[in-house]
Design a protein around this motif. Structure first.
Motif, PDB file in Angstrom:
ATOM      1  N   ILE A 257       0.839  -1.186   0.000  1.00 20.67           N
ATOM      2  CA  ILE A 257       0.000   0.000   0.000  1.00 20.67           C
ATOM      3  C   ILE A 257       0.880   1.244   0.000  1.00 20.67           C
ATOM      4  O   ILE A 257       2.067   1.172   0.349  1.00 20.67           O
ATOM      5  CB  ILE A 257      -0.953   0.049   1.212  1.00 20.67           C
ATOM      6  CG1 ILE A 257      -0.162   0.151   2.524  1.00 20.67           C
ATOM      7  CG2 ILE A 257      -1.891  -1.152   1.226  1.00 20.67           C
ATOM      8  CD1 ILE A 257      -1.037   0.420   3.747  1.00 20.67           C
ATOM      9  N   ASP A 258       0.307   2.385  -0.382  1.00 24.36           N
ATOM     10  CA  ASP A 258       1.052   3.629  -0.269  1.00 24.36           C
ATOM     11  C   ASP A 258       0.739   4.277   1.084  1.00 24.36           C
ATOM     12  O   ASP A 258      -0.029   3.734   1.887  1.00 24.36           O
ATOM     13  CB  ASP A 258       0.762   4.574  -1.437  1.00 24.36           C
ATOM     14  CG  ASP A 258      -0.698   5.038  -1.510  1.00 24.36           C
ATOM     15  OD1 ASP A 258      -1.415   4.923  -0.482  1.00 24.36           O
ATOM     16  OD2 ASP A 258      -1.118   5.513  -2.573  1.00 24.36           O
ATOM     17  N   LEU A 259       1.303   5.429   1.345  1.00 25.66           N
ATOM     18  CA  LEU A 259       1.138   6.076   2.644  1.00 25.66           C
ATOM     19  C   LEU A 259      -0.294   6.532   2.905  1.00 25.66           C
ATOM     20  O   LEU A 259      -0.671   6.810   4.045  1.00 25.66           O
ATOM     21  CB  LEU A 259       2.103   7.256   2.765  1.00 25.66           C
ATOM     22  CG  LEU A 259       3.584   6.871   2.835  1.00 25.66           C
ATOM     23  CD1 LEU A 259       4.465   8.103   2.681  1.00 25.66           C
ATOM     24  CD2 LEU A 259       3.891   6.171   4.147  1.00 25.66           C
ATOM     25  N   ASP A 260      -1.101   6.604   1.840  1.00 31.25           N
ATOM     26  CA  ASP A 260      -2.511   6.976   1.998  1.00 31.25           C
ATOM     27  C   ASP A 260      -3.417   5.756   2.094  1.00 31.25           C
ATOM     28  O   ASP A 260      -4.647   5.891   2.159  1.00 31.25           O
ATOM     29  CB  ASP A 260      -2.967   7.858   0.828  1.00 31.25           C
ATOM     30  CG  ASP A 260      -2.251   9.204   0.821  1.00 31.25           C
ATOM     31  OD1 ASP A 260      -2.058   9.758   1.926  1.00 31.25           O
ATOM     32  OD2 ASP A 260      -1.864   9.672  -0.263  1.00 31.25           O
ATOM     33  N   GLY A 261      -2.820   4.566   2.060  1.00 33.38           N
ATOM     34  CA  GLY A 261      -3.607   3.345   2.206  1.00 33.38           C
ATOM     35  C   GLY A 261      -4.095   2.730   0.910  1.00 33.38           C
ATOM     36  O   GLY A 261      -4.817   1.718   0.935  1.00 33.38           O
ATOM     37  N   HIS A 262      -3.709   3.304  -0.221  1.00 31.35           N
ATOM     38  CA  HIS A 262      -4.146   2.738  -1.507  1.00 31.35           C
ATOM     39  C   HIS A 262      -3.353   1.475  -1.826  1.00 31.35           C
ATOM     40  O   HIS A 262      -2.123   1.458  -1.669  1.00 31.35           O
ATOM     41  CB  HIS A 262      -3.964   3.755  -2.639  1.00 31.35           C
ATOM     42  CG  HIS A 262      -4.729   5.021  -2.418  1.00 31.35           C
ATOM     43  ND1 HIS A 262      -4.127   6.255  -2.340  1.00 31.35           N
ATOM     44  CD2 HIS A 262      -6.054   5.240  -2.242  1.00 31.35           C
ATOM     45  CE1 HIS A 262      -5.036   7.190  -2.137  1.00 31.35           C
ATOM     46  NE2 HIS A 262      -6.213   6.593  -2.068  1.00 31.35           N
ATOM     47  N   VAL A 263      -4.040   0.441  -2.268  1.00 32.41           N
ATOM     48  CA  VAL A 263      -3.386  -0.820  -2.624  1.00 32.41           C
ATOM     49  C   VAL A 263      -2.649  -0.665  -3.947  1.00 32.41           C
ATOM     50  O   VAL A 263      -3.229  -0.217  -4.947  1.00 32.41           O
ATOM     51  CB  VAL A 263      -4.408  -1.972  -2.704  1.00 32.41           C
ATOM     52  CG1 VAL A 263      -3.726  -3.255  -3.183  1.00 32.41           C
ATOM     53  CG2 VAL A 263      -5.071  -2.189  -1.348  1.00 32.41           C
ATOM     54  N   LEU A 303       4.761   1.424   0.948  1.00 32.31           N
ATOM     55  CA  LEU A 303       5.737   1.989   0.028  1.00 32.31           C
ATOM     56  C   LEU A 303       5.632   3.518  -0.006  1.00 32.31           C
ATOM     57  O   LEU A 303       4.546   4.082   0.140  1.00 32.31           O
ATOM     58  CB  LEU A 303       5.524   1.432  -1.383  1.00 32.31           C
ATOM     59  CG  LEU A 303       5.551  -0.097  -1.532  1.00 32.31           C
ATOM     60  CD1 LEU A 303       5.399  -0.483  -3.005  1.00 32.31           C
ATOM     61  CD2 LEU A 303       6.828  -0.684  -0.968  1.00 32.31           C
ATOM     62  N   GLY A 304       6.776   4.148  -0.196  1.00 35.37           N
ATOM     63  CA  GLY A 304       6.805   5.597  -0.287  1.00 35.37           C
ATOM     64  C   GLY A 304       7.970   6.042  -1.155  1.00 35.37           C
ATOM     65  O   GLY A 304       8.730   5.213  -1.675  1.00 35.37           O
ATOM     66  N   ARG A 305       8.104   7.334  -1.300  1.00 37.92           N
ATOM     67  CA  ARG A 305       9.219   7.891  -2.056  1.00 37.92           C
ATOM     68  C   ARG A 305      10.425   8.063  -1.134  1.00 37.92           C
ATOM     69  O   ARG A 305      10.313   7.934   0.092  1.00 37.92           O
ATOM     70  CB  ARG A 305       8.813   9.216  -2.686  1.00 37.92           C
ATOM     71  CG  ARG A 305       7.638   9.062  -3.642  1.00 37.92           C
ATOM     72  CD  ARG A 305       7.401  10.297  -4.470  1.00 37.92           C
ATOM     73  NE  ARG A 305       6.303  10.117  -5.407  1.00 37.92           N
ATOM     74  CZ  ARG A 305       5.979  10.970  -6.352  1.00 37.92           C
ATOM     75  NH1 ARG A 305       6.670  12.107  -6.485  1.00 37.92           N
ATOM     76  NH2 ARG A 305       4.975  10.737  -7.172  1.00 37.92           N
ATOM     77  N   ASP A 306      11.544   8.387  -1.716  1.00 34.64           N
ATOM     78  CA  ASP A 306      12.769   8.513  -0.929  1.00 34.64           C
ATOM     79  C   ASP A 306      12.592   9.530   0.199  1.00 34.64           C
ATOM     80  O   ASP A 306      13.069   9.318   1.315  1.00 34.64           O
ATOM     81  CB  ASP A 306      13.929   8.923  -1.840  1.00 34.64           C
ATOM     82  CG  ASP A 306      15.254   8.948  -1.100  1.00 34.64           C
ATOM     83  OD1 ASP A 306      15.819   7.874  -0.841  1.00 34.64           O
ATOM     84  OD2 ASP A 306      15.724  10.057  -0.762  1.00 34.64           O
TER      85      ASP A 306
END
Length: 401
Positions: A257-263, A303-306
């Motif tokens: 998922i991303d930091l906003d919870g999107h799969v 997952l996120g950006r650097d």
């Protein structure tokens, strides 16, 4: 505080040298023998031959744990015969499997990133191995290894390191052996040795502390040591064996998922990932993605950006202090969050755990002077003052305030 270098072995001393077959430990043994020491070589036997064989066309791997151990032992035996010293192999397979391999798997399956080298040094190389030497009835003045570090002793009580608010614990009056960084900063291994108890360090010495790696190779070549032609061991175990190591329990896939919870996709099991990882994610994106967090309870890999990987601090538990002296106060020090990271100034203070955090023991909060990238729970954090280790712990969690 002023520190004194501890005496290195001298002529007539009996010295046990931990041999791996590599250039550092072999050169250490040669230098000590040339000084007139009675040198005894010992090697740890770790490999249980419990993982499947690799295909015949697989490249060879020089690692701490793997099937190449038998040939390493034979090389060590031949080396000791050649230079005329006693040699022993100490079986620590059961201890290694329980205290390093099982720990390694448990930590990864908890979404953490353990450091097997720090663990092995404390419990195996400077623990089970020394116990095995004692069982063999070997008496010695010093135990030496080829690590790049230095054993030192402060001229004042250890309590004075931490300031006027330090605990009145009686251990604070001691002057324990501590680990100082090596002269060759590019090869310094004080980080790996930071969790070894002070009482064990009393008889431990590191003869290569004032040599560069280049000088060690030059010495080894001048003595025609076979180890000078060997590739250096860099890995805990061959990469292909890692999947086999975790094959005892099926991996449980889950969501990226991303930091906003999107799969974003599916992961193959949290034990295959670590904070800061970029490769092997199998996720397409317009910008590079990295593992920013791992949620064991929900089986999620975030997952996120650097820019999302930076933390302002951390909570450390499982603390190891010189002389087993917990200062129980706030102090400043330089800290490293992994071997390859540069030391950064930080403010360190006792931390009162919440009930839901579940830390097994007392913890400390570390606030960096500047944010640090990819603070990974499970890794070792080491505190330094003037290049001397003054504390060590395991990262329980990162914080961002």
């Amino acid at each position: 505080m002023i520190y004194e270098d501890l005496d290195l072995p001298k002529k007539g001393d009996t010295v046990v040298v931990g041999l791996s077959g590599g250039v550092d430990s072999s050169t250490t043994a040669v230098l000590l023998k040339e000084k007139g020491c009675k040198v005894i070589g010992v090697t740890m036997a770790l490999w249980k031959n419990d993982l499947p064989s690799l295909p015949e066309n697989s490249p060879s791997y020089d690692s701490c744990y793997g099937p190449g151990e038998e040939s390493d032992i034979e090389e060590c035996r031949a080396f000791c015969k050649e230079i005329g010293i006693e040699y022993h192999v100490v079986d620590v397979k059961d201890e290694y499997h329980k205290l390093v391999l099982e720990y390694f798997k448990k930590e990864y399956r908890s979404g953490r990133t353990p450091n097997p080298c720090v663990r092995c040094n404390r419990y195996i190389k400077f623990g089970a191995l020394l116990a095995g030497i004692k069982t063999l009835g070997i008496e010695y003045d010093y135990f030496c290894t080829g690590h790049y570090a230095k054993a030192v002793r402060g001229t004042e009580s250890i309590k004075n390191l931490y300031g006027k608010n330090a605990s009145e614990n009686p251990n604070g009056s001691k002057r324990p052996v501590q680990i100082a960084v090596a002269m060759d900063a590019t090869k310094d291994q004080a980080y790996f040795l930071s969790a070894i108890p002070s009482d064990v360090l009393e008889k431990v010495r590191f003869p290569l502390w004032n040599h560069t790696k280049k000088e060690v190779f030059e010495i080894a070549r001048a003595h025609n040591l076979k180890a000078a032609q060997r590739a250096e061991s860099q890995d805990f175990m061959p990469q292909p064996y890692l999947d086999a190591l975790f094959s005892d329990v099926p991996s449980v896939p889950g969501d990226f998922i991303d930091l906003d919870g999107h799969v974003l996709g599916r992961h193959r099991g949290i034990e295959h990932y670590t904070i800061g990882q970029r490769k092997g994610l199998g996720i397409s994106s317009t910008a590079p993605l990295y593992v920013a967090a791992i949620d064991k309870e929900k089986n999620l890999v975030v997952l996120g950006r650097d820019s999302d990987l930076f933390s302002t601090g951390l909570i450390a538990s499982e603390l190891v202090w010189p002389a087993d002296y917990d200062p129980e106060c706030a102090f400043e020090a330089m800290v490293k969050i992994r071997l390859a990271s540069r030391p950064v100034k930080a403010f360190i203070s006792p931390y009162e755990c919440r009930e839901d955090e579940g830390f097994a023991d007392k913890a400390y909060k570390v606030v960096f002077e500047e944010p640090q990238r990819a603070v990974a729970p499970g890794q070792c954090v080491v505190f330094y003052k003037d290049g001397i280790t003054v504390g060590s712990g395991i990262i329980a969690k990162s914080i961002n305030e």
